[in-house]
Motif scaffolding. Structure first.
Motif, mmCIF file in Angstrom:
data_model
loop_
_atom_site.group_PDB
_atom_site.id
_atom_site.type_symbol
_atom_site.label_atom_id
_atom_site.label_comp_id
_atom_site.label_asym_id
_atom_site.label_seq_id
_atom_site.Cartn_x
_atom_site.Cartn_y
_atom_site.Cartn_z
ATOM 1 N N LYS A 46 3.355 1.271 11.515
ATOM 2 C CA LYS A 46 2.181 0.449 11.791
ATOM 3 C C LYS A 46 2.545 -1.024 11.917
ATOM 4 C CE LYS A 46 -1.694 1.360 9.591
ATOM 5 N NZ LYS A 46 -2.619 1.820 10.651
ATOM 6 N N ARG B 63 0.832 -1.212 0.000
ATOM 7 C CA ARG B 63 0.000 0.000 0.000
ATOM 8 C C ARG B 63 0.862 1.256 0.000
ATOM 9 N NH1 ARG B 63 -5.157 1.477 3.915
ATOM 10 N NH2 ARG B 63 -5.488 3.584 3.089
ATOM 11 N N ALA C 33 5.126 7.495 3.193
ATOM 12 C CA ALA C 33 4.194 6.376 3.312
ATOM 13 C C ALA C 33 4.904 5.117 3.807
ATOM 14 C CB ALA C 33 3.517 6.113 1.960
ATOM 15 N N ASN D 140 -1.528 5.290 -1.297
ATOM 16 C CA ASN D 140 -0.671 5.529 -0.127
ATOM 17 C C ASN D 140 -0.893 6.876 0.557
ATOM 18 O OD1 ASN D 140 0.480 7.353 -1.933
ATOM 19 N ND2 ASN D 140 2.442 6.283 -2.094
ATOM 20 N N GLN D 141 -1.968 7.605 0.208
ATOM 21 C CA GLN D 141 -2.120 8.958 0.719
ATOM 22 C C GLN D 141 -2.327 9.016 2.228
ATOM 23 O OE1 GLN D 141 -5.122 10.993 -1.569
ATOM 24 N NE2 GLN D 141 -3.747 11.321 -3.298
ATOM 25 N N ARG D 142 -3.131 8.119 2.774
ATOM 26 C CA ARG D 142 -3.358 8.136 4.221
ATOM 27 C C ARG D 142 -2.077 7.769 4.979
ATOM 28 N NH1 ARG D 142 -8.473 8.063 6.370
ATOM 29 N NH2 ARG D 142 -7.861 6.569 7.970
ATOM 30 N N LEU D 143 -1.324 6.821 4.413
ATOM 31 C CA LEU D 143 -0.047 6.465 5.038
ATOM 32 C C LEU D 143 0.933 7.632 4.958
ATOM 33 C CD1 LEU D 143 0.519 2.768 3.873
ATOM 34 C CD2 LEU D 143 -0.018 3.574 6.185
ATOM 35 N N GLU D 144 0.912 8.333 3.841
ATOM 36 C CA GLU D 144 1.791 9.506 3.691
ATOM 37 C C GLU D 144 1.507 10.533 4.783
ATOM 38 O OE1 GLU D 144 1.827 13.565 1.194
ATOM 39 O OE2 GLU D 144 0.829 11.837 0.284
ATOM 40 N N PHE D 145 0.220 10.777 5.045
ATOM 41 C CA PHE D 145 -0.193 11.731 6.077
ATOM 42 C C PHE D 145 0.386 11.334 7.433
ATOM 43 C CE2 PHE D 145 -3.191 12.736 9.507
ATOM 44 C CZ PHE D 145 -3.306 14.116 9.380
ATOM 45 N N LEU D 146 0.297 10.055 7.763
ATOM 46 C CA LEU D 146 0.810 9.563 9.038
ATOM 47 C C LEU D 146 2.336 9.597 9.067
ATOM 48 C CD1 LEU D 146 0.468 8.194 11.803
ATOM 49 C CD2 LEU D 146 0.290 6.001 10.594
#
Length: 228
Positions: A129, A26, A122, A41-47
């Motif tokens: 995680k 992802r 990401a 991968n946008q949500r992972l990038e944010f984190l």
């Protein structure tokens, strides 16, 4: 999920073996190839951006216990900005394993600074995680390496410093000339020259034009200082 040989090799490059390989997949999936069953991968990038920031802020505080906030802020910005993230991504050849749509791939997506910078963030989140904060911290410190130790006291861009040097002496701004490009398309190496109006120049190579220009500017500044 079993990772391909290419992704297994990438795991070795970043120094983390995933217990949840889907997280790595992802992290490497760009929006141009995502679908309902294949999230990007946008949500992972944010984190990952937040994890990177915490690790860098902690590292800088520990490295210089007497530095003020005003001194720490530009150093921090130099280490977490998109250009630095993209340079780290190039060091581990992240572009080679990015999952891109055809149009993005044909337009040179594997070399784009924004895509590489987003993807390394990401990947940081995926490691966080998968293995927790300590695993992500260890990987970041390893990949950023000497960048942390060598970040300039005021994080001043050597290109800016060289331009100011030239302007103070009534010269035109320095020119940056590409002398050579080598290596494969997904991981090119650029040799750039920083050249003054007088013809004085310095040359340097790096995996991005921007970094090669910065290195050449830094070398030329040092040369001018030595000659002074």
């Amino acid at each position: 999920m079993k990772l391909s040989a290419e992704l297994q090799a990438f795991q070795r490059r970043i120094g983390h073996e995933f217990t949840r390989p889907d997280l790595l997949v992802r992290a490497l999936t760009h929006g141009s190839v995502s679908s309902q069953t294949r999230p990007d991968n946008q949500r992972l990038e944010f984190l990952g951006d937040r994890v990177l920031g915490l690790v860098m802020a902690t590292a800088l505080l520990e490295r210089d216990k007497s530095a003020s906030e005003g001194q720490l802020a530009p150093r921090f910005n130099a280490l977490v900005r998109k250009e630095t993230c993209a340079d780290v991504a190039r060091d581990i050849d992240l572009g080679a394993v990015l999952k891109l749509g055809r149009s993005e791939m044909l337009s040179g997506g594997r070399r784009k600074q924004a895509l590489l910078g987003d993807a390394i963030e990401a990947v940081i989140a995926a490691v966080y995680k998968d293995g927790g904060f300590e695993a992500a911290q260890a990987m970041i410190l390893r990949l950023w390496g000497k960048r942390i130790d060598l970040v300039d006291a005021d994080a001043r861009d050597p290109k800016t410093a060289l331009q100011e040097w030239a302007q103070a002496r009534g010269e035109t701004p320095p020119a940056y000339v590409e002398l050579e490009r080598s290596g494969p398309d997904h991981a090119p190496v650029f040799t750039m020259a920083a050249r003054l109006q007088s013809g004085t120049e310095a040359r340097a190579s790096a995996k991005s034009k921007r970094l090669a220009e910065q290195r050449a500017a830094a070398m030329l500044l040092q040369q001018l200082e030595d000659d002074a």
